[in-house]
Enzyme design. Structure first.
Site, PDB file in Angstrom:
ATOM      1  N   PRO A   1       0.668  -1.489   0.213  1.00  0.00           N
ATOM      2  CA  PRO A   1       0.146   0.602   0.149  1.00  0.00           C
ATOM      3  C   PRO A   1       0.841   1.135  -0.143  1.00  0.00           C
ATOM      4  O   PRO A   1       1.832   1.265   0.453  1.00  0.00           O
ATOM      5  CB  PRO A   1      -0.829   0.166   1.506  1.00  0.00           C
ATOM      6  CG  PRO A   1      -0.801  -1.765   1.723  1.00  0.00           C
ATOM      7  CD  PRO A   1       1.179  -1.877   1.179  1.00  0.00           C
ATOM      8  N   GLU A   2       0.549   1.893  -0.553  1.00  0.00           N
ATOM      9  CA  GLU A   2       0.876   3.377  -0.898  1.00  0.00           C
ATOM     10  C   GLU A   2       0.122   4.102  -1.090  1.00  0.00           C
ATOM     11  O   GLU A   2      -1.101   4.093   0.011  1.00  0.00           O
ATOM     12  CB  GLU A   2       1.469   3.660  -2.429  1.00  0.00           C
ATOM     13  CG  GLU A   2       2.626   2.126  -3.042  1.00  0.00           C
ATOM     14  CD  GLU A   2       2.938   2.479  -4.587  1.00  0.00           C
ATOM     15  OE1 GLU A   2       2.953   3.816  -4.456  1.00  0.00           O
ATOM     16  OE2 GLU A   2       3.402   1.862  -5.117  1.00  0.00           O
TER      17      GLU A   2
ATOM     18  N   LYS B   1       2.356   7.191   4.927  1.00  0.00           N
ATOM     19  CA  LYS B   1       1.698   5.087   4.338  1.00  0.00           C
ATOM     20  C   LYS B   1       1.231   5.016   5.587  1.00  0.00           C
ATOM     21  O   LYS B   1       1.268   4.102   6.306  1.00  0.00           O
ATOM     22  CB  LYS B   1       3.189   4.528   3.838  1.00  0.00           C
ATOM     23  CG  LYS B   1       3.330   4.932   2.601  1.00  0.00           C
ATOM     24  CD  LYS B   1       4.626   4.535   1.915  1.00  0.00           C
ATOM     25  CE  LYS B   1       4.773   4.940   0.326  1.00  0.00           C
ATOM     26  NZ  LYS B   1       5.905   4.208   0.262  1.00  0.00           N
TER      27      LYS B   1
ATOM     28  N   ARG C   1       3.273 -11.855   4.939  1.00  0.00           N
ATOM     29  CA  ARG C   1       5.358 -11.134   5.063  1.00  0.00           C
ATOM     30  C   ARG C   1       5.197 -10.578   6.290  1.00  0.00           C
ATOM     31  O   ARG C   1       6.333 -10.950   6.203  1.00  0.00           O
ATOM     32  CB  ARG C   1       5.064 -10.711   3.837  1.00  0.00           C
ATOM     33  CG  ARG C   1       4.766 -11.840   2.740  1.00  0.00           C
ATOM     34  CD  ARG C   1       6.036 -10.405   1.530  1.00  0.00           C
ATOM     35  NE  ARG C   1       6.742 -11.000   1.064  1.00  0.00           N
ATOM     36  CZ  ARG C   1       7.244  -9.605   0.201  1.00  0.00           C
ATOM     37  NH1 ARG C   1       6.930  -9.318  -0.578  1.00  0.00           N
ATOM     38  NH2 ARG C   1       9.354  -9.654   0.409  1.00  0.00           N
TER      39      ARG C   1
ATOM     40  N   ARG D   1      19.276  14.888  -3.435  1.00  0.00           N
ATOM     41  CA  ARG D   1      19.347  13.387  -3.592  1.00  0.00           C
ATOM     42  C   ARG D   1      20.221  13.962  -5.232  1.00  0.00           C
ATOM     43  O   ARG D   1      19.678  12.356  -5.725  1.00  0.00           O
ATOM     44  CB  ARG D   1      18.339  12.566  -3.343  1.00  0.00           C
ATOM     45  CG  ARG D   1      17.690  12.793  -2.155  1.00  0.00           C
ATOM     46  CD  ARG D   1      18.776  11.892  -1.574  1.00  0.00           C
ATOM     47  NE  ARG D   1      19.483  10.763  -1.707  1.00  0.00           N
ATOM     48  CZ  ARG D   1      18.445   9.358  -1.522  1.00  0.00           C
ATOM     49  NH1 ARG D   1      17.892   9.412  -0.620  1.00  0.00           N
ATOM     50  NH2 ARG D   1      18.848   8.181  -2.051  1.00  0.00           N
TER      51      ARG D   1
ATOM     52  N   ARG E   1      14.263  -2.460  -7.685  1.00  0.00           N
ATOM     53  CA  ARG E   1      13.272  -2.626  -7.722  1.00  0.00           C
ATOM     54  C   ARG E   1      12.521  -3.000  -9.369  1.00  0.00           C
ATOM     55  O   ARG E   1      13.348  -1.945 -10.181  1.00  0.00           O
ATOM     56  CB  ARG E   1      11.877  -1.327  -7.088  1.00  0.00           C
ATOM     57  CG  ARG E   1      12.042  -0.646  -6.069  1.00  0.00           C
ATOM     58  CD  ARG E   1      12.229  -1.575  -4.409  1.00  0.00           C
ATOM     59  NE  ARG E   1      11.364  -1.804  -4.100  1.00  0.00           N
ATOM     60  CZ  ARG E   1      10.544  -1.407  -4.127  1.00  0.00           C
ATOM     61  NH1 ARG E   1      10.394  -0.298  -2.892  1.00  0.00           N
ATOM     62  NH2 ARG E   1       9.034  -1.788  -3.775  1.00  0.00           N
TER      63      ARG E   1
END
Length: 291
Positions: A2-3, A59, A124, A167, A277
């Site tokens: 879930p984002e 989140k 998980r 970044r 990813r």
DNA sequence: CACTTGACCTGTCCGC
DNA sequence: TGCGGACAGGTCAAGT
């Protein structure tokens, strides 16, 4: 999993279903990992408490109680909060829920409420829920360092550019996945918004112009708002508070669309790996950086 | 310090 | 059908 849009969808559902209900009991099936609080704290501040509000930051879900304690929940990859009660389902049966009878083998915590139950399921076991004094919530490490909410008015393109330039040396995908740069972007909406802005996910931030970053800022907000409207993305595990699916995935342009035509130029969408990813790109719309 | 990689878990899918 | 390995939407600790 879930984002931001998925967590926001769960929040809206839970708020509607849980507000005003009293917690009558808590059963933890996977202690302490999924729910580390001791029995004394649970008994004192959770049992008998009434749900006063359900909020969200990044989140993270915040279920606020009348005892001035808050149940903080992070669903991580496979967490689900599924409500079962007389309001949502006749006689409490799952009906059109994707989830069958509860509890099941993924159930980690069971919260009994007035004429209802809330199930925290997590295949998980990466997710967790934890009881904090409401005043302490802003002092949780994650809360202190998490970046701005992308859908609030205060999240201007200038603020986004300023924060993401910290970044400059990493890839643009790693940068927007970094929760300290901005809150709420995960793998799906990273790929979707980068496609929208025609930026290759492996581009170094320093090589992306301010103009492109401004477009990306717009795309992140556009994609997240659309996803909330569609009730989030159900790819594998995600379900809303009633155990039902979200439909954004039907509107996705590149995510899980490898082998399909790009909706802009018809070129076949490819799947690669960026920032560790799975990453979906249109090789024509999103030009690969030359190193 | 900035950045990348592996670990945390269970389940599923794919190739041999 | 069985088995091994890769992979799955997030975050943190440990490594370079």
């Amino acid at each position: 999993m879930p984002e931001l849009p998925e967590v926001e969808t769960v929040r809206r559902g839970l708020k509607e279903l849980m507000i005003g209900r009293t917690i009558e009991g808590v059963k933890c099936i996977d202690s302490p990992k999924s729910f580390p609080n001791d029995t004394a704290t649970v008994d004192a501040f959770m049992i008998g408490a009434t749900v006063s509000d359900v909020r969200r930051r990044a989140k993270v879900l915040l279920i606020e109680l009348s005892t001035d304690y808050t149940i903080v929940v992070h669903l991580k990859m496979t967490g689900q909060l599924v409500f079962r009660g007389e309001q949502a389902f006749g006689a409490g049966h799952p009906n059109d829920s994707l989830i069958g009878e509860l509890p099941d083998k993924s159930t980690r915590v069971e919260v009994a409420l007035t004429h209802a139950k809330l199930f925290f399921n997590d295949q998980r076991k990466f997710g967790w829920m934890k009881l904090y004094p409401t005043l302490e919530v802003p002092n949780i490490d994650f809360m202190k360092k998490v970046g701005p909410e992308p859908l609030e008015d205060a999240f201007t393109k200038e603020l986004f550019i300023q924060r993401i330039r910290r970044r400059n040396n990493t890839t643009i995908k790693a940068a927007i996945l970094d929760q300290t740069v901005l809150a709420g972007v995960g793998n799906i909406y990273a790929d979707e918004s980068l496609w929208g802005a025609k930026i290759h996910p492996a581009s170094r931030v320093r090589d992306v112009s301010d103009e492109s970053l401004a477009v990306l800022h717009h795309e992140i907000r556009y994609v997240m708002n659309l996803a909330i409207e569609k009730g989030g993305s159900t790819d594998r595990n995600y379900v809303n508070a009633e155990g039902k699916r979200g439909s954004y995935i039907d509107f996705a342009r590149v995510f899980r669309k490898e082998g399909m035509p790009c909706p802009r130029c018809e070129t076949t969408v490819e799947k690669t790996r960026v920032a560790g990813r799975g990453t979906h790109v249109c090789p024509v719309c999103q030009q690969e950086p030359v190193e």
